[in-house]
Scaffold this motif. Structure first.
Motif, mmCIF file in Angstrom:
data_model
loop_
_atom_site.group_PDB
_atom_site.id
_atom_site.type_symbol
_atom_site.label_atom_id
_atom_site.label_comp_id
_atom_site.label_asym_id
_atom_site.label_seq_id
_atom_site.Cartn_x
_atom_site.Cartn_y
_atom_site.Cartn_z
ATOM 1 N N TYR A 150 -6.529 8.682 32.802
ATOM 2 C CA TYR A 150 -7.042 9.219 31.544
ATOM 3 C C TYR A 150 -7.869 10.488 31.768
ATOM 4 O O TYR A 150 -8.272 11.152 30.809
ATOM 5 C CB TYR A 150 -7.865 8.173 30.782
ATOM 6 C CG TYR A 150 -9.055 7.612 31.535
ATOM 7 C CD1 TYR A 150 -10.266 8.290 31.588
ATOM 8 C CD2 TYR A 150 -8.967 6.375 32.175
ATOM 9 C CE1 TYR A 150 -11.353 7.765 32.257
ATOM 10 C CE2 TYR A 150 -10.054 5.842 32.853
ATOM 11 C CZ TYR A 150 -11.242 6.537 32.884
ATOM 12 O OH TYR A 150 -12.314 6.013 33.546
ATOM 13 N N GLU A 151 -8.097 10.837 33.033
ATOM 14 C CA GLU A 151 -8.819 12.063 33.361
ATOM 15 C C GLU A 151 -7.873 13.197 33.763
ATOM 16 O O GLU A 151 -8.313 14.324 33.968
ATOM 17 C CB GLU A 151 -9.780 11.816 34.526
ATOM 18 C CG GLU A 151 -10.788 10.730 34.271
ATOM 19 C CD GLU A 151 -11.528 10.311 35.532
ATOM 20 O OE1 GLU A 151 -12.729 10.086 35.438
ATOM 21 O OE2 GLU A 151 -10.893 10.225 36.611
ATOM 22 N N LYS A 172 -5.859 15.258 32.490
ATOM 23 C CA LYS A 172 -5.748 16.526 31.775
ATOM 24 C C LYS A 172 -7.098 17.215 31.604
ATOM 25 O O LYS A 172 -7.219 18.182 30.852
ATOM 26 C CB LYS A 172 -5.082 16.316 30.415
ATOM 27 C CG LYS A 172 -3.646 15.827 30.505
ATOM 28 C CD LYS A 172 -2.989 15.760 29.141
ATOM 29 C CE LYS A 172 -1.599 15.132 29.227
ATOM 30 N NZ LYS A 172 -0.677 15.898 30.054
ATOM 31 N N PHE A 173 -8.123 16.701 32.290
ATOM 32 C CA PHE A 173 -9.467 17.258 32.133
ATOM 33 C C PHE A 173 -10.100 17.487 33.509
ATOM 34 O O PHE A 173 -11.145 16.944 33.828
ATOM 35 C CB PHE A 173 -10.346 16.320 31.314
ATOM 36 C CG PHE A 173 -9.755 15.956 29.986
ATOM 37 C CD1 PHE A 173 -9.903 16.806 28.904
ATOM 38 C CD2 PHE A 173 -9.042 14.775 29.821
ATOM 39 C CE1 PHE A 173 -9.362 16.485 27.675
ATOM 40 C CE2 PHE A 173 -8.503 14.448 28.597
ATOM 41 C CZ PHE A 173 -8.656 15.297 27.513
ATOM 42 N N ARG A 187 -15.445 7.051 32.596
ATOM 43 C CA ARG A 187 -16.088 6.339 31.503
ATOM 44 C C ARG A 187 -16.510 4.931 31.879
ATOM 45 O O ARG A 187 -17.377 4.359 31.262
ATOM 46 C CB ARG A 187 -15.143 6.282 30.301
ATOM 47 C CG ARG A 187 -14.872 7.669 29.755
ATOM 48 C CD ARG A 187 -14.193 7.590 28.431
ATOM 49 N NE ARG A 187 -14.175 8.921 27.843
ATOM 50 C CZ ARG A 187 -14.160 9.156 26.559
ATOM 51 N NH1 ARG A 187 -14.184 8.170 25.715
ATOM 52 N NH2 ARG A 187 -14.126 10.376 26.089
ATOM 53 N N SER A 190 -11.372 16.571 22.590
ATOM 54 C CA SER A 190 -10.103 15.890 22.323
ATOM 55 C C SER A 190 -10.313 14.665 21.441
ATOM 56 O O SER A 190 -9.590 14.434 20.471
ATOM 57 C CB SER A 190 -9.446 15.489 23.647
ATOM 58 O OG SER A 190 -8.269 14.766 23.423
ATOM 59 N N ASP A 191 -11.329 13.847 21.772
ATOM 60 C CA ASP A 191 -11.622 12.649 20.981
ATOM 61 C C ASP A 191 -12.034 13.011 19.563
ATOM 62 O O ASP A 191 -11.651 12.348 18.592
ATOM 63 C CB ASP A 191 -12.731 11.836 21.646
ATOM 64 C CG ASP A 191 -12.265 11.163 22.933
ATOM 65 O OD1 ASP A 191 -11.039 11.073 23.129
ATOM 66 O OD2 ASP A 191 -13.123 10.726 23.732
ATOM 67 N N GLN A 205 -12.954 16.393 27.011
ATOM 68 C CA GLN A 205 -12.462 15.136 26.465
ATOM 69 C C GLN A 205 -13.209 14.762 25.197
ATOM 70 O O GLN A 205 -12.647 14.135 24.296
ATOM 71 C CB GLN A 205 -12.570 14.021 27.504
ATOM 72 C CG GLN A 205 -11.784 12.772 27.069
ATOM 73 C CD GLN A 205 -11.445 11.854 28.226
ATOM 74 O OE1 GLN A 205 -11.569 12.220 29.380
ATOM 75 N NE2 GLN A 205 -11.017 10.666 27.918
ATOM 76 N N GLU A 206 -14.474 15.167 25.095
ATOM 77 C CA GLU A 206 -15.202 14.946 23.849
ATOM 78 C C GLU A 206 -14.517 15.702 22.713
ATOM 79 O O GLU A 206 -14.364 15.186 21.606
ATOM 80 C CB GLU A 206 -16.650 15.420 23.989
ATOM 81 C CG GLU A 206 -17.468 14.586 24.955
ATOM 82 C CD GLU A 206 -18.826 15.185 25.236
ATOM 83 O OE1 GLU A 206 -19.719 14.436 25.654
ATOM 84 O OE2 GLU A 206 -19.004 16.404 25.065
ATOM 85 N N TYR A 208 -15.767 11.717 31.800
ATOM 86 C CA TYR A 208 -14.466 11.368 32.351
ATOM 87 C C TYR A 208 -14.467 10.012 33.022
ATOM 88 O O TYR A 208 -13.596 9.198 32.783
ATOM 89 C CB TYR A 208 -14.016 12.469 33.311
ATOM 90 C CG TYR A 208 -13.915 13.740 32.566
ATOM 91 C CD1 TYR A 208 -12.941 13.894 31.602
ATOM 92 C CD2 TYR A 208 -14.841 14.752 32.737
ATOM 93 C CE1 TYR A 208 -12.856 15.035 30.852
ATOM 94 C CE2 TYR A 208 -14.764 15.898 31.992
ATOM 95 C CZ TYR A 208 -13.769 16.037 31.040
ATOM 96 O OH TYR A 208 -13.691 17.175 30.294
ATOM 97 N N TYR A 232 -5.855 19.550 24.651
ATOM 98 C CA TYR A 232 -6.219 19.552 26.061
ATOM 99 C C TYR A 232 -6.482 20.980 26.518
ATOM 100 O O TYR A 232 -5.933 21.931 25.968
ATOM 101 C CB TYR A 232 -5.082 18.982 26.916
ATOM 102 C CG TYR A 232 -4.670 17.575 26.583
ATOM 103 C CD1 TYR A 232 -5.585 16.534 26.694
ATOM 104 C CD2 TYR A 232 -3.382 17.292 26.159
ATOM 105 C CE1 TYR A 232 -5.212 15.237 26.396
ATOM 106 C CE2 TYR A 232 -3.002 15.991 25.864
ATOM 107 C CZ TYR A 232 -3.920 14.968 25.986
ATOM 108 O OH TYR A 232 -3.557 13.695 25.684
ATOM 109 N N LYS A 249 -14.265 16.997 38.472
ATOM 110 C CA LYS A 249 -14.340 16.396 37.144
ATOM 111 C C LYS A 249 -15.523 17.012 36.392
ATOM 112 O O LYS A 249 -16.376 17.667 36.973
ATOM 113 C CB LYS A 249 -14.541 14.889 37.238
ATOM 114 C CG LYS A 249 -13.483 14.146 38.025
ATOM 115 C CD LYS A 249 -13.833 12.668 38.052
ATOM 116 C CE LYS A 249 -12.923 11.880 38.978
ATOM 117 N NZ LYS A 249 -13.255 10.439 38.988
#
Length: 833
Positions: free
Chosen positions: A435-436, A438-439, A540, A124-125, A121-122, A538, A410, A509
């Motif tokens: 929001y998790e 896809k990770f 957060r 992705s961001d 996710q990092e 994840y 992703y 996760k």
């Protein structure tokens, strides 16, 4: 769930009252910008969407939903919009800008400063922040205002680096040549092609970079790479052609025509023509010389970047290139080397000179004017025509973008989780938030569940104790009313044709945990660094400390009750599923994995052991009267018998094997540089969704496929030995199957991420491609004997009345079995461990 909603509503109301009071102070002048700065460093704005307090500096008043990157850049909550003036006073931004996304990248770099590796996710961001950074940068009418002294950007290896240490690939030829080199001393900016679908044009992005302050700007490849002629190989030829070109380029007719064309172009653009500029261009033309030669060869030189500073040039080996024409520039001297062996040599010279001369005037010549410059360079045999030609072209006499669509990167479902991400897999369990989705990783195998014999070596441990995980996308939560979180069901996409439903104990996760590392300095000086974790990747809205607090706040009795329910349900599952559930409980509650909460977790872990012991002995679990001191009535057996049971049981052996393997791999990854991983792959490379990602060696699955291949070959051999035998087509088919499965075993061992390209194929030549010339040759030989796999089974593969049984005889079958055995033996020796 209702209690959480009530708590959230109460918190929103409380924060609203606080903002109302602060706003009152703003209106009466008691809270000004100076005093407001004192609150800038505190997270004071509550974001209901992510249930988190954030700094005011991360708030944007006018922001679209798709422009948010939680928790680094957040839209002002609608419920607090009336306090926007207060938020602006506290450091909020009014509009999104490239500076806002530069701040997002800066914040991400701080989160990841303990490791160059970005979690999914990092990553992705960071990609999203880069896209929006360039969107707003290319819209800048003037120099961009970047508040940070250092801008961090994504490298092509998906690591966050100081922009001054990055290189932008703006020259395809240099880029291709440098690929021949090894240990290149530079790090490249992420390719703009990685930001596809955003309507960002590469040329606009590169131009936009020039609007950044120098301290925030990456270098261009053309800034640090030069092409030098190898003078040792030069043999000079007839100088008459060189002198003719020298004379022409220095002639008053050419110089006058060149200045006339440039002046016309500048005046058309509204630029002022000065005598100083005219003198500069005349002097530059006077420094151009030509050399007629053969054996022209070039070599690249690069200026490495260190801490944003360009170092001295270094020649780059293996970048030699033969040339017919080369333009060499050293300071103010320009030499054009050319070889007239090819009839097109002068066309190449014109091209080189046109590009070079346009470059010294800031590329002001466009389209037709650029073609006019090339045309007058070609008038070396008739320079008198230059003035007439420019007049005919109406050249003045010398008296002298972006609609953006969000694309998030992703992990691809079904691809294998790289082993360097294993330390971030979280053993605890709980709700997986949207929001998790896809990770998430799915455990598909853990060889530590299998039987184990003493005396295994470290190599055996490495071979046999690696769990295997794949990335999956959660589609939905199946039933939200499940009382035991460990058994919550989720529908997932694992990259196969159909969706599947799995339990939470199979899903993991990724969480960046708090770590404490010791940095060794010179002269054995050690310095301890506390690496703060500002967020968990994840979950957060639940920092790691809050999770620990949650565990501590839960009573032993409630915890024991949950454990009891989990284990009772586990003992009703098939053996493999039961072991997965027990493993998850053991890993979650082991005191060594719960630093700061060892006492509580020790009691829970001991209770798990007691429960397992009773269940393994066929006894029912009973309610415990465990108090907060940890004393339980269910401890009738002495500790020695309990320890003996634990060490002799499967669960004890599993834990021993798991810990041995974990320690082995922790030591392996800690002491080896990423560059040493598997064939020299660089760990700064990508870990998902890339065309050339790091190979994943799935040895356990490879052994499984090879085992079946050997079984098929054994059956084929037995059938061959049976007499009489008129079914040689089936002998060949089983041998064909053995060869096919063994080569697929090789792919699992070589790179399981590529198995999808051959998984459903029965074409031996296609499957063998990429496994080495030996296997490819054997596959061709076998295919030449059997033909397509359908030919050994179906009559419609033949014309007329012939059937498969009649097409194969004992001699063919013996040869096919022999070749299949050779394929299996080659796979065994080259790939299987």
């Amino acid at each position: 769930m209702k209690q959480n909603e009530i708590a959230q509503n109460i918190l929103q109301s409380v924060m609203k009252e606080i903002y109302e009071d602060l706003y009152t102070y703003v209106n009466c002048g008691e809270l000004d910008k100076t005093k407001g700065r004192q609150l800038e460093k505190y997270p004071i704005i509550y974001i209901p969407e992510i249930k988190q307090m954030v700094l005011a500096s991360t708030i944007v008043i006018n922001c679209r939903d798709e422009e948010e990157i939680h928790p680094f850049l957040n839209k002002c909550p609608d419920i607090y919009i009336q306090y926007k003036q207060l938020f602006l006073l506290l450091g909020a931004m009014k509009e999104v800008s490239c500076d806002a996304y530069a701040s997002v990248l800066f914040s991400l770099s701080k989160v990841c400063r303990s490791s160059s590796l970005l979690l999914p996710q990092e990553k992705s961001d960071a990609i999203k922040a880069m896209v929006y950074f360039f969107k707003f940068l290319t819209q800048q009418p003037h120099e961009a205002n970047i508040n940070k002294n250092h801008t961090f950007m994504l490298s092509e290896n998906f690591t966050l680096e100081d922009a001054r240490n990055l290189i932008v690939k703006n020259n395809p030829y240099f880029q291709k040549q440098l690929e021949k080199a090894s240990n290149l001393p530079c790090l490249f900016l992420i390719g703009f092609e990685k930001l596809q679908g955003q309507n960002l044009k590469k040329e606009n992005c590169i131009d936009g970079l020039q609007l950044l302050p120098i301290r925030n700007r990456p270098y261009l490849l053309t800034d640090i790479v030069r092409e030098h002629v190898v003078l040792e190989n030069i043999v000079f030829k007839d100088g008459r052609v060189s002198r003719q070109l020298d004379y022409f380029i220095h002639s008053s007719r050419f110089i006058h025509g060149f200045l006339r064309l440039i002046r016309h172009s500048w005046r058309t653009e509204g630029r002022m023509w000065t005598s100083t500029e005219e003198v500069r261009l005349v002097n530059h033309l006077g420094n151009i010389t030509f050399r007629h030669a053969t054996g022209i060869e070039t070599l690249l030189a690069i200026r490495p970047v260190e801490n944003g500073i360009l170092l001295n040039e270094q020649l780059v080996e293996n970048t030699n290139e033969a040339r017919n024409v080369h333009l060499e520039q050293n300071e103010n001297n320009i030499c054009v080397f050319f070889d007239s062996i090819d009839d097109t040599w002068f066309e190449d010279v014109k091209t080189k000179l046109t590009v070079h001369l346009n470059g010294i005037v800031d590329k002001c010549l466009k389209d037709q004017n650029l073609m006019r410059l090339r045309e007058i360079i070609g008038m070396k045999d008739s320079p008198d025509r230059i003035g007439w030609y420019l007049s005919k072209e109406k050249i003045e006499e010398y008296g002298s973008p972006v609609d953006i669509q969000e694309a998030v990167s992703y992990p691809k479902p079904g691809t294998f989780v790289p082993k360097e991400l294993y330390p971030f897999l979280d053993n605890s369990y709980g709700e997986i938030h949207e929001y998790e989705y896809k990770f998430v990783a799915l455990e598909i195998e853990d060889p530590a569940f299998d039987d184990y014999t003493e005396g295994d070596t470290a190599e055996d441990i490495e071979t046999d104790l690696d769990p295997t995980y794949i990335f999956v996308h959660v589609v939905r939560q199946v039933d939200s009313d499940v009382k035991i979180p460990l058994f919550q069901e989720y529908e997932i996409d694992d990259g196969t044709e159909n969706l599947h439903i799995v339990k939470a104990y199979q899903l993991f996760k990724f969480i960046r945990k708090k770590i404490k590392q010791t940095e060794k300095k010179k002269h054995s000086e050690k310095k301890e660094l506390d690496v703060e974790t500002q967020l968990m990747i994840y979950v957060r809205n639940k920092p790691e400390d809050e999770v620990k607090d949650h565990l501590k706040s839960q009573s032993l009795k409630a915890t024991f009750s949950e454990i009891k329910l989990c284990l009772q349900k586990a003992w009703k599952q098939p053996e493999v599923q039961k072991r997965k559930i027990v493993k998850r409980l053991l890993l979650m509650w082991h005191p060594d994995k719960n630093h700061g909460n060892e006492l509580f977790c020790t009691k829970v872990f001991q209770y798990i052991q007691q429960c397992i012991r009773r269940l393994e002995n066929g006894l029912n679990l009973i309610d415990t009267d465990e108090d907060e001191s940890g004393r339980s009535s269910d401890r009738n057996s002495d500790s020695r018998s309990s320890e003996d049971f634990w060490s002799s049981s499967w669960f004890g052996r599993f834990w021993e094997r798991h810990e041995t393997g974990r320690q082995y791999h922790e030591q392996r990854y800690r002491n080896r540089s990423y560059d040493e991983f598997d064939g020299g792959w660089n760990a700064r490379g990508t870990f998902f969704a890339e065309p050339e990602s790091k190979p994943f060696h799935y040895h356990a699955e490879a052994r499984r496929w090879l085992k079946q291949a050997k079984s098929d070959l054994d059956n084929s051999t037995l059938s061959l030995q049976r007499k009489p035998n008129n079914s040689f087509n089936w002998v060949c088919y089983m041998a064909h199957q053995a060869a096919e499965k063994s080569m697929k075993a090789a792919w699992y061992a070589k790179d399981a991420n590529k198995i999808h390209t051959v998984r459903y194929s029965h074409n031996l030549n296609s499957i063998a491609s990429g496994l080495g010339s030996g296997i490819e040759s054997l596959a061709r030989s076998l295919t030449s004997l059997t033909g397509e796999h359908t030919r050994m089974r179906y009559p419609d593969a033949f014309c007329g009345q012939r059937v498969p049984e009649e097409a194969f005889n004992r001699q063919i079958a013996e040869t096919v079995v022999s070749v299949a055995k050779q394929i299996i033996d080659t796979v065994q020796s080259n790939y299987i461990r």
